[in-house]
Design an enzyme around this catalytic site. Structure first.
Site, PDB file in Angstrom:
ATOM      1  N   HIS A 111       0.916  -1.286   0.082  1.00 23.61           N
ATOM      2  CA  HIS A 111      -0.101  -0.273   0.099  1.00 23.61           C
ATOM      3  C   HIS A 111       0.839   1.190   0.014  1.00 23.61           C
ATOM      4  O   HIS A 111       0.258   2.399   0.755  1.00 23.61           O
ATOM      5  CB  HIS A 111      -1.214   0.061   1.177  1.00 23.61           C
ATOM      6  CG  HIS A 111      -2.154  -0.809   0.988  1.00 23.61           C
ATOM      7  ND1 HIS A 111      -2.384  -1.810  -0.170  1.00 23.61           N
ATOM      8  CD2 HIS A 111      -2.973  -1.479   2.056  1.00 23.61           C
ATOM      9  CE1 HIS A 111      -3.485  -2.428   0.160  1.00 23.61           C
ATOM     10  NE2 HIS A 111      -3.678  -2.342   1.511  1.00 23.61           N
ATOM     11  N   HIS A 185      -9.863   2.289   0.445  1.00 18.75           N
ATOM     12  CA  HIS A 185      -9.976   1.186   1.162  1.00 18.75           C
ATOM     13  C   HIS A 185     -10.957   1.377   2.198  1.00 18.75           C
ATOM     14  O   HIS A 185     -10.817   1.258   3.181  1.00 18.75           O
ATOM     15  CB  HIS A 185      -8.636   1.236   1.868  1.00 18.75           C
ATOM     16  CG  HIS A 185      -8.380  -0.151   2.097  1.00 18.75           C
ATOM     17  ND1 HIS A 185      -9.134  -1.223   3.039  1.00 18.75           N
ATOM     18  CD2 HIS A 185      -7.081  -1.005   1.940  1.00 18.75           C
ATOM     19  CE1 HIS A 185      -8.482  -2.354   3.090  1.00 18.75           C
ATOM     20  NE2 HIS A 185      -7.056  -2.304   2.468  1.00 18.75           N
ATOM     21  N   GLU A 313     -11.829  -3.424  -3.256  1.00 16.90           N
ATOM     22  CA  GLU A 313     -10.792  -2.529  -3.681  1.00 16.90           C
ATOM     23  C   GLU A 313     -10.343  -2.474  -5.231  1.00 16.90           C
ATOM     24  O   GLU A 313      -9.857  -3.614  -5.702  1.00 16.90           O
ATOM     25  CB  GLU A 313      -9.411  -3.080  -2.933  1.00 16.90           C
ATOM     26  CG  GLU A 313      -9.746  -2.704  -1.309  1.00 16.90           C
ATOM     27  CD  GLU A 313      -8.604  -3.347  -0.704  1.00 16.90           C
ATOM     28  OE1 GLU A 313      -7.382  -3.223  -0.802  1.00 16.90           O
ATOM     29  OE2 GLU A 313      -8.837  -4.477   0.206  1.00 16.90           O
TER      30      GLU A 313
END
Length: 349
Positions: A111, A185, A313
């Site tokens: 991420h 997210h 996502e």
């Protein structure tokens, strides 16, 4: 229809954290912080006419900074970037130049690294108080940030429509070839009182999923969902076929024309009568059923436990920088990165 800006009183890195509230004529309400572009609230009317917040989070902004929350950080409602999901071994090669990124998930990069876009204060560059209220947030990621190359400027617009659609429109430009893979997210729960999401009915419009190694990094191999617990081509309860000790944490390759805006996912909760449909221009959707979730004192003092939410996502293929057969995630100076994802809420009539 309205847009309101509400200061939180918090200053981070010299920048003021602002809450932006979007409301349509039906009373559907979305609250976004310019820190991490966090979607803090998404309030809709359920089948009983009751107002219901369908995203997990906290009552105050300060709680997003609490060390106990950050120690087991789930990225509640935030943007993820420069690169969503995992990059194997944190290794990135562009035009024969190798970049070593932070290895913050075992040996892999997760991420965007240690301090990703989720921990930055974004500039509010445009407000639209018209029939479909919207806000555009901007962040400039400097060359070398988290060891990614290139000065990258990202615009993210949130627009709330009269049809209870929250539209996320992304654009980005760079002055040097770089890797980019953005997603959002948010953790959703469509049940009136929250709790385990195993009875939510899920459909994902994907015939294949991506093989993962033991650290959830994709290998490059596509596997048909047919005959596996990962077959969501027809709507079924999330918990119908799952391993209840693992849940789902898997990337699905959508059945679509690359770049077209199409329906990726549809989730139904019977008690509330709510339906969440996710549309995207992106080629994959990652379903995460929050196995590792363990947050104390969320909204209203509620604890959020494992399988207390689901995430859809939308993004490009994870680890695409190391898998030549995947669609490219390299952005060059003459190109414009674009992505649209829509979260549409409706009633199951």
């Amino acid at each position: 229809m309205s847009v309101q800006q509400i200061p939180t009183g918090k200053i981070i890195d010299g920048e003021e954290v602002i809450a932006i509230e979007l409301t349509n004529s039906k009373g559907t309400y979305v609250k976004i912080f310019n820190y991490g572009t966090i979607i803090n609230k998404f309030v809709v009317k359920n089948a009983k006419g009751e107002k219901q917040d369908i995203v997990l989070g906290f009552d105050t902004f300060e709680e997003y900074l609490d060390p106990a929350y950050l120690a087991n950080y789930p990225y509640f409602g935030a943007i993820v970037g420069r690169y969503a999901n995992r990059i194997k071994n944190g290794r990135l090669v562009i035009d024969d130049e190798t970049y070593q990124l932070a290895q913050n998930a075992g040996t892999d990069t997760l991420h965007g690294g240690i301090v990703g876009f989720d921990k930055k204060v974004w500039d509010i560059v445009e407000i639209n108080d018209g029939p479909q209220p919207s806000v555009t947030l901007q962040y400039e990621s400097v060359d070398g940030e988290e060891n990614f190359p290139g000065n990258l400027v990202i615009d993210l617009t949130f627009e709330l429509t009269e049809n209870d659609e929250l539209i996320l429109s992304y654009e980005a430009e760079t002055d040097k070839a770089t890797a980019i893979n953005l997603t959002h997210h948010s953790y959703f729960n469509l049940a009136p009182e929250g709790g385990n999401i195993k009875n939510h009915k899920q459909q994902i419009f994907a015939s294949n999923y991506l093989e993962q190694d033991d650290n959830y990094s994709v290998t490059g191999t596509l596997i048909p969902v047919e005959g596996t617990p990962l077959d969501f081509t027809k709507s079924k309860a999330i918990g119908q076929d799952w391993n209840e000790d693992e849940g789902y944490d898997q990337t699905f390759v959508l059945d679509k024309i690359y770049g077209d805006l199409s329906l990726a996912s549809k989730t139904i909760e019977e008690e509330s009568g709510l339906v969440l449909s996710v549309y995207t221009t992106e080629p994959v959707a990652h379903l995460y059923t929050a196995k590792y979730l363990g947050v104390k004192n969320g909204k209203g003092g509620k604890d959020y436990d494992s399988y207390g939410a689901f995430c859809v996502e939308t993004q490009h293929h994870p680890n695409a920088v190391n898998v030549p057969t995947f669609p490219s995630t390299i952005l060059r100076p003459d190109d414009l990165y674009t992505q649209t994802t829509i979260y549409k809420v409706s009633l199951n009539r």
